[in-house]
Design an enzyme around this catalytic site. Sequence first.
Site, short mmCIF file in Angstrom:
data_model
loop_
_atom_site.label_atom_id
_atom_site.label_comp_id
_atom_site.label_asym_id
_atom_site.label_seq_id
_atom_site.Cartn_x
_atom_site.Cartn_y
_atom_site.Cartn_z
N HIS A 61 4.49 27.28 53.16
CA HIS A 61 3.23 26.22 53.67
C HIS A 61 2.15 27.00 52.72
O HIS A 61 1.57 27.88 52.95
CB HIS A 61 2.88 26.59 54.95
CG HIS A 61 1.77 25.96 55.59
ND1 HIS A 61 0.75 26.41 56.35
CD2 HIS A 61 0.88 24.92 55.11
CE1 HIS A 61 -0.32 25.54 56.66
NE2 HIS A 61 -0.14 24.57 55.76
N GLU B 5 2.08 30.89 53.71
CA GLU B 5 2.70 31.20 55.09
C GLU B 5 3.99 30.68 54.88
O GLU B 5 4.32 29.59 54.65
CB GLU B 5 1.87 30.25 56.19
CG GLU B 5 2.03 30.72 57.42
CD GLU B 5 1.05 30.01 58.66
OE1 GLU B 5 0.65 28.81 58.07
OE2 GLU B 5 0.73 30.40 59.37
N ASN C 51 -3.22 27.78 60.99
CA ASN C 51 -3.91 26.47 61.40
C ASN C 51 -4.01 26.69 62.68
O ASN C 51 -5.07 25.92 63.43
CB ASN C 51 -3.02 25.44 60.77
CG ASN C 51 -3.29 24.92 59.51
OD1 ASN C 51 -3.97 25.47 58.73
ND2 ASN C 51 -2.53 24.10 58.98
N SER D 151 2.21 20.93 57.22
CA SER D 151 1.24 21.84 57.76
C SER D 151 1.30 21.59 59.47
O SER D 151 0.97 22.36 60.09
CB SER D 151 -0.11 21.51 57.41
OG SER D 151 -0.43 20.24 57.17
P1 NAD Z 1 -0.38 13.19 49.68
O1 NAD Z 1 -0.43 11.93 50.39
O2 NAD Z 1 -1.24 13.48 48.87
O3 NAD Z 1 0.83 13.28 48.97
C1 NAD Z 1 2.13 12.85 49.51
C2 NAD Z 1 2.88 12.46 47.99
O4 NAD Z 1 4.39 12.15 48.61
C3 NAD Z 1 2.45 10.85 47.47
O5 NAD Z 1 2.33 11.20 46.11
C4 NAD Z 1 3.60 10.08 47.98
O6 NAD Z 1 3.86 9.04 46.84
C5 NAD Z 1 5.14 11.02 48.08
N1 NAD Z 1 6.07 10.54 48.50
C6 NAD Z 1 6.07 9.83 49.90
N2 NAD Z 1 7.41 9.46 50.15
C7 NAD Z 1 8.11 10.09 49.21
C8 NAD Z 1 9.50 9.96 48.99
N3 NAD Z 1 10.30 9.48 49.61
N4 NAD Z 1 10.03 10.59 47.83
C9 NAD Z 1 9.21 11.28 47.23
N5 NAD Z 1 7.92 11.43 47.27
C10 NAD Z 1 7.25 10.61 48.12
O7 NAD Z 1 -0.28 14.30 51.02
P2 NAD Z 1 -0.61 15.92 50.53
O8 NAD Z 1 -2.06 16.21 51.25
O9 NAD Z 1 -0.10 16.43 49.43
O10 NAD Z 1 0.36 16.48 51.64
C11 NAD Z 1 1.92 16.64 51.35
C12 NAD Z 1 2.42 17.57 52.45
O11 NAD Z 1 1.97 18.88 52.51
C13 NAD Z 1 2.39 17.17 53.95
O12 NAD Z 1 3.56 17.65 54.62
C14 NAD Z 1 1.27 17.68 54.35
O13 NAD Z 1 1.25 18.30 55.78
C15 NAD Z 1 1.26 19.18 53.71
N6 NAD Z 1 -0.07 20.13 53.43
C16 NAD Z 1 -1.19 19.45 53.20
C17 NAD Z 1 -2.25 20.28 52.99
C18 NAD Z 1 -3.49 19.50 52.64
O14 NAD Z 1 -4.73 20.37 52.50
N7 NAD Z 1 -3.49 18.16 52.24
C19 NAD Z 1 -2.25 21.71 53.10
C20 NAD Z 1 -0.92 22.15 53.39
C21 NAD Z 1 0.34 21.20 53.84
#
Ligand code: NAD
Length: 735
Positions: free
Chosen positions: A464, A476, A514, A443
């Site tokens: 996204h 997005e 965003n 994001s």
């Molecule tokens: P999260 O912490 O809930 O999940 C991340 C996951 O990735 C975890 O389960 C972790 O164990 C796993 N992980 C870490 N390293 C890894 C690896 N090497 N191989 C495989 N898995 C691995 O985070 P999230 O909120 O789900 O965010 C994930 C992505 O989505 C980020 O890039 C974030 O910017 C993006 N995002 C988040 C949101 C939101 O509202 N939270 C919205 C849009 C985009």
Amino acid sequence: MNLKNFTWSVDSDGIALLTWDMKDKSMNVIDVSVGEDLNAAIDAAVADPAVKGVVITSGKETFSGGADLTMLDQMGKTLAASAKAKGPEAAMVDFFEQSRQFSLVIRKLETCGKPFVAAINGMCLGGAFEITLGCHARIASDNPKLRVGLPEVKVGLFPGAGGTQRVPRMVNTQDALQMLLKGDQLKADRAKAMGLIDDIVPAATLIEAAKARLKAGVDPKKAWDKDKFRLPSGPIYSAAGMMVWPAANAIYRRETYDNFPGARAILKCVYEGLQVPMDTALRIESRYFANVLRSPQAQAMIRSLFVSMGALGKGLRRPAGVPASQLKTIGVLGAGFMGAGIAYVSAQAGFDVVLIDRDQEAADKGKAHSQKLMTDQVNKGRATSAQRDALLGKITATPDYAALANVDLVIEAVFEDPAVKADVIKRAEAAIRPEVVFASNTSTLPITGLAQNSVRPDQFIGIHFFSPVDRMMLVETIMAEKTGDKALAVALDYIKAIKKTPIVVNDTRGFYVNRCVGNYIKEAHLMVMEGVPPVMIDNLAKQAGMPVGPLTLNDEVAIDLGLKILKATKLQVGTQAVDPQQEKLLTFLVEQEGRIGKKAKKGFYDYPDNAKKTIWPGLKAFVGSQQDPDEINRQEIIDRLLVTTALEAARCVEEGVVTDPREADVGSILGFGFAPWSGGTLSYIDMTGTKAFVAKCDALAAKFGDRFAPNKLLRDMAAAGETFYGRMNKTKAAA
Ligand code: NAD
């Protein structure tokens, strides 16, 4: 009889079957020719003494979704042109007559003296449901997908072909208002319980049942066209009416803040219409309809929420010439909050999913999210346990990257850490086939930077999602510097398959959505620091038409995330990119008070178990003193919230992040609910008038600082008297 959209046959009992089956269309929609056909069919039924009655049905899988809104969109544009040619008054007279044609046809059907019975075989909405309400009886099939309703209010309109008059003459005022104002789609049994449908019969016997009803005798004169008709809830000026109307007005204002002319017209039509005979009532409805149809709000809402959204959903931005993608299996990296949601919506769309996390336990946890969502559906009777098991059977949860060997698209959603992402990109690319597209759900990290870790940057793209993934309709798509057409086509094919609406933007920090929502929330933070009472900020945002106030929204997306982004921005862009007051507030909340948002039950608000949220009193103590609410200029607060958000959209246009006003508008409404009455961020500026918007920005900049300074593009547009839609469409036509 020569009908364009219907077939007509009369059986030996003298019952005519009028089947609506438009050629070259998968669904029936109401356009001018449908009204003409109906008119001709009514004339034929009246003229032929052998015809005892008419059954109206559909030859398609559904009955009809209602009016062709592109036609209504066009009518608004024609009005503007004819006002220039003939003068506003003459143009409005024509417009009024034209916009009530369909209502008059339905009234003619209702009063023609021959009984009409609607045989509703499937979904029947809007103007189509209004046709059936004009009929003298309605029989529905037991098709589980059947829905009836009047959803016009959702695109800024209201039912203008008798819906606001017939429904409250058939059901009690309270239920009628609720149905009309919410635009709910009703299942057949609910509609029958309300009295809007007379009977529900097995699909195979629908026509037979409708004919049988006619044979048994259907009164061709409606109750409201007879003497001594009594409204279901009694007259408006009665004790019962006085119980309903003051409350209805209050609920209407609470739900809409009087932002939607369509909703306001519903209330007025019902209130005024129920006091007069039907023909006068329909004329009242028509007057409001013509007025609402030409209102800037309805025009903007139809354009964004129907025309543009439909065009984007159908692949407006898909590069021509790239063959349709053959996607069967999706690889999702990271089974956390977002990855688990992406896996679920992908499996829902019928894809096989390989869901990868660092270890088996984490991967299984991500899959359990689908189990939970499907179990909820089963408990609500919306899915069977077999469907749940089938969906879960599609998701393979594993820590093994080798399982990606057969995937057709990869979407990563691992930690928001460039080093972790770089490692995951390398490992995944080593496992996938060379032609497979890699997408990141980051994001905040620019896609171009992430793509530097890829050995095939032309196949690298941003997809996204917004949270919660299963409910948010927008995706997005971000083009990095080297992203190629194939990657874009694959991304858009995937988004279409999961039934979400895509916008395509160019790469920048925060992308488009965003950046805009970030400004909305930041302005609220600065207001808190100025001593504006926080609850007032959230309430005024809702009054401006935002579905969720900025502080509540910040609690929902997490305050610590905001602070993290602020810190990263400071590091990568420089101290000047961050407002010290905002940083002070977020640092205090997160680092000193541990108030990270709703997930911890404490943010701007406290979230007690089993009770409503209340504003955290510590905020007032931190800020020092709060302004007197009576002294605060409420319009100025509303302006600040809307202007800062729309201004950021204008900056995104100037920087080339957004290239089509339709995407800016649809993205802002679907992404964070930007005041839907306005049609979206750029429509808001166009509706305000570029010149007036720039003046507003200048006034706010003089009082609150340079963040409100209009960009060069806006100043140029104001000087030239341009709108975004006018200017950007011209640029496209020239390209
Ligand atoms: P999260 O912490 O809930 O999940 C991340 C996951 O990735 C975890 O389960 C972790 O164990 C796993 N992980 C870490 N390293 C890894 C690896 N090497 N191989 C495989 N898995 C691995 O985070 P999230 O909120 O789900 O965010 C994930 C992505 O989505 C980020 O890039 C974030 O910017 C993006 N995002 C988040 C949101 C939101 O509202 N939270 C919205 C849009 C985009």
